[in-house]
Design a protein around this motif. Structure first.
Motif, PDB file in Angstrom:
ATOM      1  N   ALA A 206       0.726  -1.237  -0.197  1.00 36.36           N
ATOM      2  CA  ALA A 206      -0.271   0.124  -0.061  1.00 36.36           C
ATOM      3  C   ALA A 206       0.753   1.126   0.115  1.00 36.36           C
ATOM      4  O   ALA A 206       2.156   1.281   0.418  1.00 36.36           O
ATOM      5  CB  ALA A 206      -0.992   0.027   1.231  1.00 36.36           C
ATOM      6  N   GLY A 207       0.451   2.237  -0.792  1.00 38.23           N
ATOM      7  CA  GLY A 207       1.268   3.575  -0.615  1.00 38.23           C
ATOM      8  C   GLY A 207       0.473   4.565  -1.718  1.00 38.23           C
ATOM      9  O   GLY A 207      -0.728   4.604  -1.834  1.00 38.23           O
ATOM     10  N   VAL A 208       1.432   5.188  -2.376  1.00 33.90           N
ATOM     11  CA  VAL A 208       1.147   6.217  -3.382  1.00 33.90           C
ATOM     12  C   VAL A 208       1.668   6.078  -4.481  1.00 33.90           C
ATOM     13  O   VAL A 208       3.246   5.701  -4.514  1.00 33.90           O
ATOM     14  CB  VAL A 208       1.201   7.784  -2.797  1.00 33.90           C
ATOM     15  N   GLN A 209       1.255   6.447  -5.869  1.00 41.18           N
ATOM     16  CA  GLN A 209       2.002   6.270  -6.953  1.00 41.18           C
ATOM     17  C   GLN A 209       2.050   7.755  -7.570  1.00 41.18           C
ATOM     18  O   GLN A 209       1.185   8.541  -7.645  1.00 41.18           O
ATOM     19  CB  GLN A 209       0.909   5.381  -8.085  1.00 41.18           C
ATOM     20  N   LEU A 210       3.204   7.840  -8.134  1.00 44.91           N
ATOM     21  CA  LEU A 210       3.576   9.176  -8.749  1.00 44.91           C
ATOM     22  C   LEU A 210       3.542   9.111 -10.360  1.00 44.91           C
ATOM     23  O   LEU A 210       3.502   8.030 -10.917  1.00 44.91           O
ATOM     24  CB  LEU A 210       4.935   9.776  -8.307  1.00 44.91           C
ATOM     25  N   THR A 211       3.695  10.084 -11.092  1.00 44.84           N
ATOM     26  CA  THR A 211       3.714  10.221 -12.348  1.00 44.84           C
ATOM     27  C   THR A 211       5.055   9.981 -12.988  1.00 44.84           C
ATOM     28  O   THR A 211       5.396   9.994 -14.126  1.00 44.84           O
ATOM     29  CB  THR A 211       3.155  11.574 -12.865  1.00 44.84           C
ATOM     30  N   ILE A 212       5.996  10.232 -11.897  1.00 43.87           N
ATOM     31  CA  ILE A 212       7.537   9.993 -12.250  1.00 43.87           C
ATOM     32  C   ILE A 212       7.751   8.691 -12.754  1.00 43.87           C
ATOM     33  O   ILE A 212       7.162   7.698 -12.652  1.00 43.87           O
ATOM     34  CB  ILE A 212       8.283  10.142 -11.027  1.00 43.87           C
ATOM     35  N   ASP A 213       8.781   8.794 -14.027  1.00 45.17           N
ATOM     36  CA  ASP A 213       9.131   7.835 -14.830  1.00 45.17           C
ATOM     37  C   ASP A 213      10.704   7.189 -14.179  1.00 45.17           C
ATOM     38  O   ASP A 213      11.401   8.173 -14.709  1.00 45.17           O
ATOM     39  CB  ASP A 213       8.976   7.775 -16.285  1.00 45.17           C
TER      40      ASP A 213
END
Length: 533
Positions: A191-198
């Protein structure tokens, strides 16, 4: 008689003592057996918190694994498994088991015995991890900066631990025959957060600044058509595992330069060109540069002291001629130029995520430009104008996207323990800020700048690219007399079907053409080379 009586007395006492001793032993053994089912000692080996992912669900934290070993608090365990214990930990482990404690240390191998068991831990940060300014770091109280701080609640709620457990008797002795156990209590929850960073693009950009020896600088990469931030790089970096080492660094490694406002210089000229085109001024407008432009008592010089001669808008952009753009700005007017800058997000704060805002910078209003000299300074990106690399990447993305501005976005989703997106970020609505034909013309001006002008060092091996260089005066001085200049390159690629907009900044540079254009080429070629497009 007395001796016989005494003898009989002691015989009786001895018999009673033996009986009592046996009874006590029976009772004690019975109590120990009962306690064994409920008594244990344990030690927490590590704690974890929620994950931070990139756009492809690749982790940005907890990526470095190491094998550890736990030993029962018995000297026999130490003797049997000493071959797994690194030399530097032998004394520490021996003291632990000698004092009745479970011993933990890095392991030289894997085992799964009764008295010792190996298991895997993951460090929260690598010593040279990616996205250190963006991810941030934690202390004993929680997130201190970056995503760790602004999403501390979500990340903390996914906390867990892993511990070693040993069953003991009533005398706190390890129970024979009972295996040492490793308990996972939500450790490394997905569980956590997803960023747009590649992370692939981030790595290429970080490598680029290292390759070209940037001491202080930044890169921002924005995806054209979505506004998603694919990379945010700032150098120097700091070690998330030992932040104290960077506290006294004169190069300020904690400053997140990718979102910090700077003087932008000539990378602002496309904004002036867009305002002029929207006002009906054609690219064929000519002006003869003689090396300077004089307004009243002020003389604004050109970098080519002898002058460029007669130029149209294509020539003015490709040669980065200040007098040409001063003339163009005076014809266009402050109102239209300032309005165009505001439409393109300059002077506005960018919300990276809930509660975290990038620097506003400053887009002066037309009322602030009280004289033609003020407008002349703005014409080539000087004066009070300030913008961050992220803001400039978004500006150039609007040119690449046919005149549609999209505020940069960093958050993608909140992820549950099943690695599913349970809450998706809603990006700001796109806004048309100029006609499509205007954006296409500005893009062609920038293509010419790379193909035959000051940005020629940005030419990519795989495709055509468009962009602009700048060498901006900062108003700051070193050694008492030498003004510090900021080098820039902003551009996008591929020209025919734009995918990424990139802004590169080098503090205290020698010029955008020398410092930053080659970095753009490195990044574009790297992205193509890895097949990311």
């Amino acid at each position: 008689m007395f001796k016989r009586t005494v003898a009989i007395f002691f015989a009786v006492c001895f018999t009673l003592g033996v009986m009592c001793s046996r009874m006590a032993k029976i009772i004690l053994t019975s109590d120990s057996s009962a306690a064994s089912s409920r008594n244990s000692i344990s030690v927490i080996a590590d704690t974890s918190r929620g994950m931070i992912y990139d756009c492809n669900m690749e982790p940005l934290v907890q990526t470095e694994a190491q094998t550890y070993i736990a030993l029962k608090p018995e000297l026999s365990a130490y003797g049997e498994y000493s071959g797994y214990i690194p030399d530097s930990y032998r004394e520490e482990v021996f003291e632990a088991v000698s004092s009745g404690k479970i011993a933990l240390c890095p392991s030289l191998g894997e085992t799964d015995g009764r008295d010792a068991v190996s298991f895997t831990l993951k460090k929260r940060y690598c010593d040279n991890g990616l996205c250190v300014h963006l991810v941030g770091y934690t202390d004993s109280s929680g997130g201190v900066c970056g995503i760790e701080k602004y999403y501390d609640g979500i990340l903390s709620s996914a906390s867990g631990n892993i511990k070693a457990v040993c069953s003991i008797d009533a005398l706190r002795r390890p129970l024979k025959g009972e295996a040492l156990k490793i308990e996972n209590n939500g450790y490394l929850s997905p569980a956590g957060v997803q960023l747009t960073i590649d992370t692939r693009i981030q790595k290429i950009c970080e490598d680029a600044l290292e390759e070209f020896g940037f001491v202080r600088g930044a890169v921002a990469v924005v995806e054209v058509g979505t506004g998603e931030i694919k990379a945010l790089v700032s150098v120097p970096e700091f070690n998330q595992n030992d932040v104290s080492k960077s506290l006294d660094d004169d190069n300020s490694p904690f400053v997140f330069r990718a979102i910090m406002p700077y003087s932008v210089g000539s990378v602002f000229k496309p904004v002036v060109a867009a305002a002029a085109l929207e006002s009906g001024i054609p690219t064929s407008l000519s002006y003869t540069c003689e090396g300077s432009y004089k307004i009243g008592e002020n003389c604004f010089g050109c970098h080519k002291h002898e002058g460029h001669g007669t130029l149209d808008m294509y020539g003015g952009m490709s040669q980065s001629c200040n007098p040409y753009f001063i003339n163009l700005a005076l014809m266009t007017g402050a109102d239209r130029i300032c309005e165009m800058g505001e439409r393109l997000g300059l002077g506005r704060r960018t919300e990276l995520c809930d509660g975290w805002y990038a620097g506003n910078g400053n887009m002066p209003s037309s009322e602030e430009l009280v004289s033609p000299q003020d407008l002349a300074n703005l014409a080539f990106g000087q004066g009070t104008l300030l913008a961050s690399p992220l803001q400039m990447a978004a500006v150039y993305a609007a040119f690449a996207d046919g005149g549609v501005y999209r505020a940069p976005v960093l958050m993608k989703a909140v992820i549950d323990s099943g690695r599913n997106a349970v809450m998706t970020a809603e990006p700001p609505a796109p806004r048309r800020v100029m006609k499509q034909s205007t954006a296409q013309t500005v893009s062609s001006l920038l293509l010419g700048t790379v193909n035959s002008g000051s940005g020629n060092r940005a030419q990519c091996d795989y495709c055509s690219v468009a962009g602009k260089t700048a060498t901006a005066q900062s108003g700051q001085f070193k050694n008492g007399s030498v003004e510090i200049t900021q080098s820039w390159f902003c551009g996008f690629f591929p020209y025919d079907a734009p995918k990424y907009s990139v802004a590169i900044l080098k503090e205290d540079g020698d010029g955008g053409s020398l410092d930053c254009a080659p970095v753009f080429k490195y990044i574009a070629d790297g992205i193509y080379g890895q097949g990311i497009l």
